[in-house]
Design a protein around this motif. Structure first.
Motif, short mmCIF file in Angstrom:
data_model
loop_
_atom_site.label_atom_id
_atom_site.label_comp_id
_atom_site.label_asym_id
_atom_site.label_seq_id
_atom_site.Cartn_x
_atom_site.Cartn_y
_atom_site.Cartn_z
N GLY A 1 7.96 -7.01 9.27
CA GLY A 1 7.85 -7.13 7.84
C GLY A 1 9.06 -6.48 7.19
N ARG A 2 9.09 -6.52 5.85
CA ARG A 2 10.22 -5.94 5.13
C ARG A 2 10.05 -4.46 4.87
NH1 ARG A 2 12.37 -10.38 0.68
NH2 ARG A 2 12.84 -12.03 2.19
N GLY A 3 8.88 -3.97 5.07
CA GLY A 3 8.65 -2.53 4.92
C GLY A 3 8.07 -2.13 3.59
N THR A 4 7.40 -0.98 3.58
CA THR A 4 6.86 -0.41 2.36
C THR A 4 7.16 1.09 2.37
OG1 THR A 4 4.87 -0.20 0.98
CG2 THR A 4 4.54 -0.05 3.36
N GLN A 5 7.61 1.61 1.25
CA GLN A 5 8.04 3.00 1.17
C GLN A 5 6.83 3.92 1.01
OE1 GLN A 5 11.30 4.45 1.21
NE2 GLN A 5 10.09 6.34 1.34
N VAL A 6 6.80 4.96 1.82
CA VAL A 6 5.82 6.04 1.69
C VAL A 6 6.58 7.32 1.44
CG1 VAL A 6 4.08 7.41 2.86
CG2 VAL A 6 4.09 4.92 3.13
N THR A 7 6.27 7.98 0.33
CA THR A 7 6.92 9.23 -0.01
C THR A 7 5.87 10.30 -0.19
OG1 THR A 7 8.71 8.05 -1.13
CG2 THR A 7 8.47 10.40 -1.61
N VAL A 8 6.00 11.38 0.56
CA VAL A 8 5.04 12.48 0.49
C VAL A 8 5.76 13.69 -0.10
CG1 VAL A 8 3.41 13.91 1.76
CG2 VAL A 8 3.89 11.57 2.54
N SER A 9 5.27 14.15 -1.23
CA SER A 9 5.88 15.30 -1.88
C SER A 9 5.22 16.59 -1.41
CB SER A 9 5.77 15.18 -3.40
OG SER A 9 4.41 15.16 -3.79
N SER A 10 6.03 17.59 -1.20
CA SER A 10 5.49 18.87 -0.70
C SER A 10 5.24 19.84 -1.83
CB SER A 10 6.45 19.47 0.31
OG SER A 10 7.72 19.64 -0.27
N GLY B 1 0.78 -1.24 0.00
CA GLY B 1 0.00 0.00 0.00
C GLY B 1 0.81 1.28 0.00
N GLY B 2 2.12 1.17 0.10
CA GLY B 2 2.93 2.37 0.06
C GLY B 2 2.96 2.99 -1.33
N GLY B 3 3.54 4.18 -1.43
CA GLY B 3 3.62 4.84 -2.72
C GLY B 3 3.97 6.30 -2.58
N LEU B 4 3.79 7.01 -3.67
CA LEU B 4 4.06 8.45 -3.72
C LEU B 4 2.74 9.20 -3.69
CD1 LEU B 4 5.96 10.88 -4.22
CD2 LEU B 4 5.70 10.43 -6.68
N VAL B 5 2.65 10.19 -2.81
CA VAL B 5 1.43 10.97 -2.67
C VAL B 5 1.80 12.41 -2.37
CG1 VAL B 5 1.22 10.46 -0.20
CG2 VAL B 5 -0.83 11.03 -1.52
N GLN B 6 0.94 13.33 -2.77
CA GLN B 6 1.18 14.73 -2.48
C GLN B 6 0.79 15.05 -1.04
OE1 GLN B 6 -0.95 17.03 -5.43
NE2 GLN B 6 0.84 17.07 -6.78
N ALA B 7 1.41 16.07 -0.50
CA ALA B 7 1.07 16.52 0.85
C ALA B 7 -0.43 16.80 0.93
CB ALA B 7 1.87 17.76 1.20
N GLY B 8 -1.04 16.37 2.03
CA GLY B 8 -2.47 16.51 2.20
C GLY B 8 -3.26 15.30 1.73
N GLY B 9 -2.60 14.41 1.03
CA GLY B 9 -3.26 13.22 0.51
C GLY B 9 -3.34 12.10 1.53
N SER B 10 -3.82 10.95 1.05
CA SER B 10 -4.04 9.79 1.93
C SER B 10 -3.47 8.53 1.31
CB SER B 10 -5.55 9.59 2.16
OG SER B 10 -6.13 10.70 2.80
N LEU B 11 -3.11 7.61 2.18
CA LEU B 11 -2.71 6.27 1.78
C LEU B 11 -3.22 5.30 2.83
CD1 LEU B 11 1.04 6.55 0.64
CD2 LEU B 11 -0.92 5.96 -0.80
N ARG B 12 -3.44 4.06 2.41
CA ARG B 12 -3.82 3.00 3.34
C ARG B 12 -2.83 1.87 3.21
NH1 ARG B 12 -8.81 -1.26 3.30
NH2 ARG B 12 -9.24 -1.31 5.55
N LEU B 13 -2.13 1.60 4.29
CA LEU B 13 -1.20 0.48 4.32
C LEU B 13 -1.89 -0.76 4.86
CD1 LEU B 13 1.98 2.20 5.81
CD2 LEU B 13 1.20 2.12 3.43
#
Length: 125
Positions: free
Chosen positions: A116-125, A8-20
């Motif tokens: 777990g091995r982890g999932t990357q979450v990147t939030v762009s400003s 469920g990780g990924g790239l999202v803009q600031a203010g956005g949402s993600l569900r892991l």
């Protein structure tokens, strides 16, 4: 031991949402506190949130209170982390963990726990 796989990780803009999501297999899932940690580049891994086996009791790091929600579905053997109002400082690798304990005011993973091995979450400003 429990085997844990995050997604469920990924790239999202600031203010956005993600569900892991964290899928668990192996040893009995539902009786242990499960949780999320994260590690940003150049920083130590830090506690994010945990839920007791029933999901009725949840605890959060101050930095994510009011924005993140942890939940678990024991029937599906899955742990979730809903992340809203994301900030650039939330950028990190997020790890799922089992068998958490609260020791001296800090949530830690016990020696019998798993990561777990982890999932990357990147939030762009």
């Amino acid at each position: 031991q429990v085997q844990l796989v995050e997604s469920g990780g990924g790239l999202v803009q600031a203010g956005g949402s993600l569900r892991l999501s964290c899928a668990a297999s192996g040893r009995t899932f539902s009786t242990y506190p499960m949780g999320w940690f994260r590690q940003a580049p150049g920083k130590e891994r830090e506690f994010v949130a945990t839920a007791t086996w029933s999901g009725g009791n949840t605890y959060y790091a101050d930095s994510v209170k009011g924005r993140f929600t942890i939940s678990r579905d024991n029937a599906k053997h899955t742990l979730y982390l809903q992340m809203n109002s994301l900030k650039a400082e939330d950028t990190a690798v997020y790890y799922c963990a089992s068998d958490l304990r609260r020791i001296a005011g800090r949530w830690v993973v016990s020696d019998s726990g798993s990561w777990g091995r982890g999932t990357q979450v990147t939030v762009s400003s």
